[in-house]
Design an enzyme around this catalytic site. Sequence first.
Site, short mmCIF file in Angstrom:
data_model
loop_
_atom_site.label_atom_id
_atom_site.label_comp_id
_atom_site.label_asym_id
_atom_site.label_seq_id
_atom_site.Cartn_x
_atom_site.Cartn_y
_atom_site.Cartn_z
N ARG A 57 -0.95 -11.49 4.82
CA ARG A 57 -0.97 -10.29 3.96
C ARG A 57 -0.21 -10.63 2.69
O ARG A 57 0.97 -10.95 2.73
CB ARG A 57 -0.32 -9.11 4.68
CG ARG A 57 -0.07 -7.93 3.74
CD ARG A 57 0.39 -6.69 4.45
NE ARG A 57 -0.67 -6.05 5.20
CZ ARG A 57 -0.64 -4.79 5.63
NH1 ARG A 57 0.40 -4.02 5.39
NH2 ARG A 57 -1.66 -4.29 6.30
N HIS A 64 -9.24 -5.09 2.68
CA HIS A 64 -8.54 -4.90 3.95
C HIS A 64 -9.58 -4.93 5.08
O HIS A 64 -9.86 -3.91 5.72
CB HIS A 64 -7.78 -3.58 3.93
CG HIS A 64 -6.71 -3.45 4.99
ND1 HIS A 64 -6.42 -4.47 5.88
CD2 HIS A 64 -5.88 -2.42 5.30
CE1 HIS A 64 -5.45 -4.06 6.68
NE2 HIS A 64 -5.11 -2.84 6.36
N GLN A 69 -8.93 -3.55 8.73
CA GLN A 69 -8.93 -2.08 8.83
C GLN A 69 -10.36 -1.58 9.02
O GLN A 69 -10.61 -0.67 9.82
CB GLN A 69 -8.34 -1.49 7.54
CG GLN A 69 -8.18 0.01 7.59
CD GLN A 69 -7.01 0.44 8.46
OE1 GLN A 69 -5.93 -0.09 8.34
NE2 GLN A 69 -7.24 1.39 9.36
N ASP A 109 -6.95 7.41 1.51
CA ASP A 109 -5.84 6.44 1.58
C ASP A 109 -4.85 6.84 0.50
O ASP A 109 -5.15 7.71 -0.34
CB ASP A 109 -6.41 5.02 1.34
CG ASP A 109 -5.35 3.93 1.46
OD1 ASP A 109 -4.26 4.20 2.01
OD2 ASP A 109 -5.63 2.79 1.00
N ARG A 132 -6.94 -0.76 16.03
CA ARG A 132 -6.54 -1.99 15.33
C ARG A 132 -6.27 -3.10 16.34
O ARG A 132 -6.62 -4.26 16.13
CB ARG A 132 -5.29 -1.76 14.47
CG ARG A 132 -5.39 -0.72 13.38
CD ARG A 132 -6.29 -1.13 12.24
NE ARG A 132 -5.92 -2.36 11.59
CZ ARG A 132 -5.00 -2.49 10.62
NH1 ARG A 132 -4.37 -1.44 10.18
NH2 ARG A 132 -4.76 -3.67 10.08
N1 CP Z 1 -3.19 0.43 7.89
C1 CP Z 1 -2.34 -0.58 7.79
O1 CP Z 1 -2.71 -1.71 7.45
O2 CP Z 1 -1.06 -0.28 8.10
P1 CP Z 1 0.20 -1.22 7.84
O3 CP Z 1 0.36 -1.35 6.36
O4 CP Z 1 1.35 -0.50 8.50
O5 CP Z 1 -0.06 -2.54 8.48
N1 NVA Z 2 -4.24 0.80 0.04
C1 NVA Z 2 -3.05 0.67 0.84
C2 NVA Z 2 -3.42 0.37 2.26
C3 NVA Z 2 -2.26 0.27 3.20
C4 NVA Z 2 -2.69 -0.08 4.58
C5 NVA Z 2 -2.17 -0.42 0.25
O1 NVA Z 2 -2.70 -1.47 -0.13
O2 NVA Z 2 -0.96 -0.22 0.18
#
Ligand code: CP
Ligand code: NVA
Length: 308
Positions: free
Chosen positions: A103, A130, A133, A224, A292
């Site tokens: 990440r 992502h 997700q 989101d 997940r």
């Molecule tokens: N939805 C998601 O990716 O959550 P986190 O940022 O907590 O991993």
């Molecule tokens: N769009 C958000 C998703 C978090 C899971 C971010 O990138 O922070």
Amino acid sequence: MKRDFLTLSDFSSEEIREIVDLSLNLKKERAAGKLRDEMCGKTAVLIFDKPSLRTKITFQTAIYELGGNALDMPSSNGKLGERESVYDIAKNLERWVHLLVVRTFDDNVVCELAKIAKIPVINALTDKFHPCQSIAFGVTLKEKFGDKKIKVAFVGDGNNVCASHLHYCVKAGYDFTAITPKGFGLDAQFVENGKKEAALSGSKITVTENIDEGLKNADVIYTDVWASMGQESQAQKRKEIFSSYQVNENLMKKANANAMFSHCLPAHRGDEVTDGVLDAKYSVAFDEAENRLHAHKAIIMYLLRRFQ
Ligand code: CP
Ligand code: NVA
């Protein structure tokens, strides 16, 4: 041959269906007390340059339940590429471990790592995508709607989650509408590419700023955060711009009766979604979070089975 999990556009509809179906099987097996050991003797390294609750804990749990070992890259090493080059990191890690879960901010960095490393790399979120997700979202949709063709409406920022959900809907043959304020939509070329692929898979992609128009006939409303990780300094300005895009009880009424709601979480309750919607019976956000775990196991198994 090595496969990476960087973006859903790298995978065919059949491959994505296989991963979703495997996730559902793994969920059933776990509920019956059965675990697989496909990672026995194998180690994954988790490199997270951004915070995480769901992604990190579910990947760690998935790897543990598959009989493997999950190592966290110490944050004292700084962000990817800071202490040593991405090339050198890849050339070291591939000698010791079997999988990387990454990440970070710049999507190009994950792509570069995947290009260099001889071991599979999973994108656990970048500024652009992502994909993990979206697999969990797909698993949740399959649980709720079976094989029915549905329409998904994403309301809010045209961000990483919105982009990966568009990919998922195209692959699954679902209709997808992104409803975003002016200047916060998905990249135009990205949408064009999605539309071209949608024409082949039988789905319809629409982008609009108009909430009423976009929500017509929607079976699922998704949202989101308005300011993603890395955009914290814009949060106040975005709050003002996005306020009419809040998913509340009135907005839900504009979609189909019995429409479902979901959110990738973390949620900023009272901003992009109200408590009334997030905690409603029709909200599957926590079911998606649960999924997940199963989705990540399926993604790992899919990659490792092709990389012997
Ligand atoms: N939805 C998601 O990716 O959550 P986190 O940022 O907590 O991993
Ligand atoms: N769009 C958000 C998703 C978090 C899971 C971010 O990138 O922070």
